[in-house]
Design a protein around this motif. Structure first.
Motif, PDB file in Angstrom:
ATOM      1  N   ALA A 160       0.887  -1.221  -0.030  1.00 29.23           N
ATOM      2  CA  ALA A 160       0.014   0.157   0.151  1.00 29.23           C
ATOM      3  C   ALA A 160       0.751   1.354   0.011  1.00 29.23           C
ATOM      4  N   TYR A 161       2.073   1.035   0.523  1.00 24.07           N
ATOM      5  CA  TYR A 161       3.013   2.224   0.522  1.00 24.07           C
ATOM      6  C   TYR A 161       4.017   2.276  -0.735  1.00 24.07           C
ATOM      7  N   THR A 162       4.132   3.436  -1.441  1.00 23.69           N
ATOM      8  CA  THR A 162       4.698   3.655  -2.651  1.00 23.69           C
ATOM      9  C   THR A 162       6.338   3.228  -2.377  1.00 23.69           C
ATOM     10  N   ARG A 163       6.951   3.610  -1.189  1.00 15.38           N
ATOM     11  CA  ARG A 163       8.209   3.433  -1.279  1.00 15.38           C
ATOM     12  C   ARG A 163       8.456   1.957  -0.876  1.00 15.38           C
ATOM     13  N   SER A 164       7.475   1.258  -0.198  1.00 18.57           N
ATOM     14  CA  SER A 164       7.725  -0.156  -0.110  1.00 18.57           C
ATOM     15  C   SER A 164       7.541  -0.997  -1.522  1.00 18.57           C
ATOM     16  N   ARG A 165       6.761  -0.422  -2.481  1.00 17.17           N
ATOM     17  CA  ARG A 165       6.526  -1.222  -3.726  1.00 17.17           C
ATOM     18  C   ARG A 165       7.905  -0.879  -4.516  1.00 17.17           C
ATOM     19  N   LEU A 166       8.521   0.238  -4.370  1.00 17.27           N
ATOM     20  CA  LEU A 166       9.664   0.348  -5.045  1.00 17.27           C
ATOM     21  C   LEU A 166      10.893  -0.172  -4.472  1.00 17.27           C
ATOM     22  N   ARG A 167      10.899  -0.364  -3.306  1.00 17.55           N
ATOM     23  CA  ARG A 167      12.165  -1.124  -2.536  1.00 17.55           C
ATOM     24  C   ARG A 167      11.940  -2.566  -3.038  1.00 17.55           C
ATOM     25  N   HIS A 168      10.608  -3.368  -3.277  1.00 18.58           N
ATOM     26  CA  HIS A 168      10.817  -4.725  -3.088  1.00 18.58           C
ATOM     27  C   HIS A 168      10.311  -5.076  -4.589  1.00 18.58           C
ATOM     28  N   GLU A 169       9.865  -4.130  -5.151  1.00 20.14           N
ATOM     29  CA  GLU A 169       9.375  -4.327  -6.867  1.00 20.14           C
ATOM     30  C   GLU A 169      10.206  -3.671  -7.936  1.00 20.14           C
ATOM     31  N   GLY A 170      10.263  -2.403  -7.684  1.00 21.30           N
ATOM     32  CA  GLY A 170      10.906  -1.496  -8.588  1.00 21.30           C
ATOM     33  C   GLY A 170      12.293  -1.635  -8.597  1.00 21.30           C
ATOM     34  N   LEU A 171      13.159  -1.410  -7.705  1.00 21.23           N
ATOM     35  CA  LEU A 171      14.575  -1.535  -7.647  1.00 21.23           C
ATOM     36  C   LEU A 171      15.125  -2.877  -8.069  1.00 21.23           C
ATOM     37  N   PRO A 172      14.548  -3.916  -7.303  1.00 22.66           N
ATOM     38  CA  PRO A 172      15.044  -5.097  -8.259  1.00 22.66           C
ATOM     39  C   PRO A 172      14.601  -5.568  -9.630  1.00 22.66           C
ATOM     40  N   ALA A 173      13.573  -4.965 -10.073  1.00 27.39           N
ATOM     41  CA  ALA A 173      13.596  -4.963 -11.500  1.00 27.39           C
ATOM     42  C   ALA A 173      14.329  -4.210 -12.210  1.00 27.39           C
ATOM     43  N   LEU A 174      14.860  -3.047 -12.081  1.00 30.29           N
ATOM     44  CA  LEU A 174      15.873  -2.285 -12.349  1.00 30.29           C
ATOM     45  C   LEU A 174      17.177  -2.983 -12.521  1.00 30.29           C
ATOM     46  N   GLU A 175      17.659  -3.718 -11.261  1.00 31.48           N
ATOM     47  CA  GLU A 175      18.710  -4.413 -11.111  1.00 31.48           C
ATOM     48  C   GLU A 175      18.865  -5.452 -12.176  1.00 31.48           C
ATOM     49  N   LYS A 176      17.665  -6.150 -12.249  1.00 33.25           N
ATOM     50  CA  LYS A 176      17.575  -7.422 -13.060  1.00 33.25           C
ATOM     51  C   LYS A 176      17.811  -6.891 -14.552  1.00 33.25           C
ATOM     52  N   ALA A 177      17.278  -5.511 -14.933  1.00 34.91           N
ATOM     53  CA  ALA A 177      17.289  -5.289 -16.192  1.00 34.91           C
ATOM     54  C   ALA A 177      18.622  -4.608 -16.621  1.00 34.91           C
ATOM     55  N   LEU A 178      19.150  -3.808 -15.650  1.00 36.53           N
ATOM     56  CA  LEU A 178      20.329  -2.945 -15.951  1.00 36.53           C
ATOM     57  C   LEU A 178      21.528  -3.545 -15.159  1.00 36.53           C
ATOM     58  N   GLY A 179      21.338  -4.614 -14.443  1.00 35.14           N
ATOM     59  CA  GLY A 179      22.634  -5.137 -13.647  1.00 35.14           C
ATOM     60  C   GLY A 179      22.785  -4.586 -12.286  1.00 35.14           C
ATOM     61  N   LYS A 180      23.883  -5.125 -11.544  1.00 38.81           N
ATOM     62  CA  LYS A 180      24.057  -4.624 -10.389  1.00 38.81           C
ATOM     63  C   LYS A 180      24.734  -3.183 -10.282  1.00 38.81           C
ATOM     64  N   GLY A 181      24.720  -2.571  -9.505  1.00 38.25           N
ATOM     65  CA  GLY A 181      25.194  -1.271  -9.110  1.00 38.25           C
ATOM     66  C   GLY A 181      24.239  -0.062  -9.446  1.00 38.25           C
ATOM     67  N   VAL A 182      22.850  -0.487  -9.697  1.00 39.84           N
ATOM     68  CA  VAL A 182      21.938   0.561  -9.865  1.00 39.84           C
ATOM     69  C   VAL A 182      21.837   1.594  -8.628  1.00 39.84           C
ATOM     70  N   VAL A 183      21.902   0.784  -7.353  1.00 38.57           N
ATOM     71  CA  VAL A 183      21.911   1.785  -6.011  1.00 38.57           C
ATOM     72  C   VAL A 183      22.991   2.655  -5.995  1.00 38.57           C
ATOM     73  N   GLU A 184      24.131   2.297  -6.183  1.00 38.69           N
ATOM     74  CA  GLU A 184      25.434   3.100  -6.062  1.00 38.69           C
ATOM     75  C   GLU A 184      25.138   4.244  -6.967  1.00 38.69           C
ATOM     76  N   ALA A 185      24.786   3.939  -8.285  1.00 36.87           N
ATOM     77  CA  ALA A 185      24.695   4.967  -9.370  1.00 36.87           C
ATOM     78  C   ALA A 185      23.812   6.082  -9.019  1.00 36.87           C
ATOM     79  N   LEU A 186      22.622   5.546  -8.550  1.00 35.13           N
ATOM     80  CA  LEU A 186      21.622   6.442  -8.022  1.00 35.13           C
ATOM     81  C   LEU A 186      22.026   7.557  -6.893  1.00 35.13           C
ATOM     82  N   ALA A 187      22.611   6.927  -5.720  1.00 35.52           N
ATOM     83  CA  ALA A 187      23.361   7.529  -4.763  1.00 35.52           C
ATOM     84  C   ALA A 187      24.286   8.684  -5.238  1.00 35.52           C
ATOM     85  N   ARG A 188      25.061   8.362  -6.465  1.00 34.97           N
ATOM     86  CA  ARG A 188      26.015   9.006  -6.855  1.00 34.97           C
ATOM     87  C   ARG A 188      25.435  10.255  -7.693  1.00 34.97           C
ATOM     88  N   THR A 189      24.487   9.800  -8.292  1.00 36.44           N
ATOM     89  CA  THR A 189      23.494  10.947  -9.122  1.00 36.44           C
ATOM     90  C   THR A 189      22.984  11.875  -8.192  1.00 36.44           C
TER      91      THR A 189
END
Length: 353
Positions: A223-252
């Motif tokens: 029901a919470y947007t951040r929860s969906r992003l954490r458990h669905e959105g970010l894992p999907a991005l890492e699956k599509a783009l590879g590891k390192g997405v979190v580090e890249a976003l923090a650098r951004t």
């Protein structure tokens, strides 16, 4: 044998922040008589400065609490803790009491539980956040705390950047959370030591120190947007783009913050040059500014007129900007906080209705 690498990492992050707190206290201005101003953390009966940790009982904040308890005494700093009971779940008061016990076991003092009433403005997540910061501000003021440490990690920063991107709110939203923040008169109150530490490191530090942690069910509630992003959105991005997405976003976030800070400074300097002798904004001079600077000048003016910064979005400023760049005789623009903006005789008038 030294501490586990995860424990060493969180302690180092906290040690650096505590050094910054002490430096800032040394650099704070004094009155002409040389005395510390009333309410200054240095003026509390000559006692060492107090730093509080905001602790929910989760892995991130428990790791932060343990590191603060370890590092603060070595620097002559008192370490305390605050947990906020949002009252959103059955038994939340018992959970808060348990967190108080855990912080007390770490020898934090003072330790408090503060109950809040969560409203509805801005949605459940925003309302809970506003209530939480209100309680932390009150506790910090009352206790004379020099700083409040928050357990936001690099993963939280990545989520914040993605949420800002989804809102289309501009480069300031992409800059995520600042390492140091606070409201008027409290610009250095909140410190986030873990923005370069990943969530797994914090959890590992708790595990190797046998620190009990509580996993908030809201963190996995779709029901919470951040929860969906954490458990669905970010894992999907890492699956599509590879590891390192979190580090890249923090650098951004850091790069965006540097750019946003520079543009904000430019806008603050430019604002004085686009007002007439009566202090009114001149449309022709505003039009001559680069769009990124002009929109910042407009936002500053709207907030100064009484519009709440948290309720002011990019679309609001775009509507005001069209009074400058797309003037066709349109009427007043209604903005949050009962503020209105309208063009009158080549001047932009922004005021509360």
């Amino acid at each position: 044998m030294g501490p586990h690498p995860a424990v060493a990492a969180i302690r180092l992050a906290v040690r650096r922040v505590l050094h910054d707190v002490l430096t800032d206290l040394t650099d704070l201005p004094r009155t002409p008589s040389g005395r510390t101003p009333i309410g200054d953390p240095r003026a509390a009966l000559g006692t060492p400065p107090l730093v509080l940790v905001a602790c929910s009982g989760g892995a991130d904040s428990m790791a932060l609490a343990s590191a603060l308890a370890f590092e603060a005494p070595k620097l002559g700093i008192r370490a305390g803790g605050i947990t906020v009971d949002h009252g959103l779940q059955p038994g939340s008061d018992l959970r808060a009491a348990e967190v108080v016990s855990r912080m007390t076991a770490l020898r934090l003092d003072p330790v408090e539980s503060v109950a809040v009433r969560v409203g509805r403005d801005g949605g459940p997540e925003a309302a809970a956040r506003d209530a939480r910061y209100g309680a932390l501000d009150e506790a910090a003021d009352r206790l004379g705390a020099a700083a409040v440490l928050l357990g936001h990690t690099r993963d939280d920063q990545a989520e914040t950047v993605l949420l800002g991107l989804a809102r289309g709110s501009g480069i300031r939203s992409l800059s995520g959370m600042a390492e140091v923040s606070g409201g008027p008169g409290r610009s250095h109150r909140y410190r986030r030591p873990f923005l370069q530490v990943d969530r797994q490191t914090a959890r590992k530090a708790c595990m190797v120190q046998s620190l009990p942690v509580w996993d908030d069910p809201h963190n996995i509630d779709p029901a919470y947007t951040r929860s969906r992003l954490r458990h669905e959105g970010l894992p999907a991005l890492e699956k599509a783009l590879g590891k390192g997405v979190v580090e890249a976003l923090a650098r951004t976030a850091q790069l965006s913050r540097d750019d946003a800070d520079a543009l904000d400074a430019w806008a603050a300097e430019a604002e004085t040059g686009v007002r007439d002798e009566d202090g009114r904004l001149e449309c022709a001079k505003l039009y001559a500014l680069p769009p990124a600077v002009r929109r910042r000048v407009l936002r500053r003016a709207v907030v100064a007129a009484g519009s709440p910064a948290g309720s002011l979005f990019a679309r609001h400023i775009e509507e005001v900007d069209r009074l400058i760049t797309g003037w066709r005789g349109q009427g007043a623009i209604n903005l949050p906080g009962r503020v209105e903006a309208q063009r009158q005789g080549g001047r932009l008038v922004i005021r509360q209705g």
